[in-house]
Design a protein around this motif. Structure first.
Motif, short mmCIF file in Angstrom:
data_model
loop_
_atom_site.label_atom_id
_atom_site.label_comp_id
_atom_site.label_asym_id
_atom_site.label_seq_id
_atom_site.Cartn_x
_atom_site.Cartn_y
_atom_site.Cartn_z
N ASP A 129 -21.28 -17.26 -28.05
CA ASP A 129 -22.30 -16.38 -28.63
C ASP A 129 -23.69 -16.81 -28.20
N GLY A 130 -24.52 -15.83 -27.90
CA GLY A 130 -25.92 -16.09 -27.63
C GLY A 130 -26.24 -16.60 -26.25
N THR A 131 -25.28 -16.60 -25.33
CA THR A 131 -25.53 -17.08 -23.97
C THR A 131 -26.42 -16.09 -23.22
N VAL A 132 -27.57 -16.56 -22.75
CA VAL A 132 -28.53 -15.70 -22.04
C VAL A 132 -28.97 -16.39 -20.76
N VAL A 133 -28.95 -15.64 -19.66
CA VAL A 133 -29.44 -16.14 -18.37
C VAL A 133 -30.57 -15.25 -17.89
N SER A 134 -31.26 -15.69 -16.86
CA SER A 134 -32.30 -14.85 -16.27
C SER A 134 -32.26 -15.00 -14.76
N GLY A 135 -32.87 -14.04 -14.07
CA GLY A 135 -32.92 -14.09 -12.62
C GLY A 135 -33.77 -12.95 -12.09
N THR A 136 -33.96 -12.95 -10.79
CA THR A 136 -34.74 -11.92 -10.11
C THR A 136 -33.81 -10.93 -9.44
N VAL A 137 -34.06 -9.65 -9.62
CA VAL A 137 -33.22 -8.60 -9.04
C VAL A 137 -33.39 -8.60 -7.52
N THR A 138 -32.27 -8.61 -6.79
CA THR A 138 -32.32 -8.66 -5.32
C THR A 138 -31.77 -7.41 -4.66
N THR A 139 -31.25 -6.47 -5.43
CA THR A 139 -30.66 -5.26 -4.85
C THR A 139 -31.27 -4.01 -5.47
N SER A 140 -31.05 -2.89 -4.81
CA SER A 140 -31.45 -1.59 -5.35
C SER A 140 -30.36 -0.58 -5.03
N ASP A 141 -30.04 0.26 -6.01
CA ASP A 141 -29.06 1.33 -5.76
C ASP A 141 -29.75 2.66 -5.48
#
Length: 263
Positions: free
Chosen positions: A65-77
């Motif tokens: 419970d409560g696991t949160v990550v972050s990152g930068t978006v590298t793709t676009s659809d």
């Protein structure tokens, strides 16, 4: 954060948190509009993508419970080549999020930072990439598309600012399945059918030494019927694996630029 597996807990979380959002998704569940700022929940990352990768390599599938990550978006659809997913990256570690929705670029743009809540989701491999998605009901380790923007609005939050992505400058010889999910840039390469064939399907990229790499473009991508560029180019894309074959996948034809500048 110390990860552990707790299948009954994950099922309770799915019923309490994910399922109600699915029921509220409505008929336009698979297509994003522009998201108002106030609809983005506030989340703070409490673990890293590298930790998620170690968790998976050590046999983990379901998150506490409560696991949160972050990152930068590298793709676009936006050009419809990345189908129902987005990829984020933190330092050298990528993670694909199986959104199951269209037009996610309108809410989560390349270069933007996002946080993703992982409990209720499951981690596995998708096209060779480390990925998170909805639990596959018939398989204890399977993952599937989330397929609900109502769910995504609850588990993905846009973060302030942007962060440069660690784009790996490499060569065809340096590409392997170990890089699956990574954003890479290949310089001084060329399509063997440049100017004579379209992007659609599998195409062959080559370098001056005769080494080759496949690219893949969905026949449904908006640029699929465009001719491949001629001459030597720099090509930026995401490394994927399909049936043990390593491939490069681009977000759009704009990811190919001539060696001396932009087309």
């Amino acid at each position: 954060m110390n990860f552990s597996t707790d299948f009954p807990r994950r099922i309770r979380h799915f019923i309490r948190f994910i399922l109600p959002a699915l029921l509220l998704a409505g008929c336009d569940y698979d297509r994003f509009g522009e998201l108002p700022e106030e609809e983005s929940p506030v989340m703070n990352a409490n673990t890293t993508l590298a930790s998620v990768e170690r968790f998976y390599r050590n046999g983990g599938v379901d998150f506490p419970d409560g696991t949160v990550v972050s990152g930068t978006v590298t793709t676009s659809d936006s050009a419809e080549n990345f189908y129902k997913m987005l990829v984020i990256q933190q330092k050298e570690t990528p993670l694909a999020v199986l959104t199951g929705t269209y037009d996610t670029y309108s809410a989560y743009r390349p270069g933007g930072r996002i946080a993703v809540r992982l409990d209720g989701l499951r981690v596995g491999l998708w096209d060779g990439m480390l990925a998170v998605g909805a639990p596959e009901p018939e398989y204890t380790e399977g993952i599937d598309y989330i397929a609900s923007d109502a769910v995504l609005r609850k588990i993905i939050a846009r973060m302030d600012g942007s962060e440069p992505v660690d784009t790996l400058e490499t060569s065809i010889a340096g590409i392997s399945s170990a890089l699956a999910g990574r954003l890479v840039r290949l310089s001084d390469v060329f399509f063997t059918q440049g100017g004579r064939h379209t992007w659609s399907g599998e195409q062959t990229l080559s370098d001056a030494g005769g080494r080759t790499l496949r690219t893949y473009t969905s026949p449904y991508a908006s640029f699929a019927d465009d001719l491949l560029p001629e001459g030597r180019i720099s090509l930026t894309g995401i490394v994927t694996v399909y049936r043990d074959v390593v491939q490069l996948k681009v977000s759009s034809a704009d990811d190919a630029v001539p060696a001396t500048g932009r087309y």
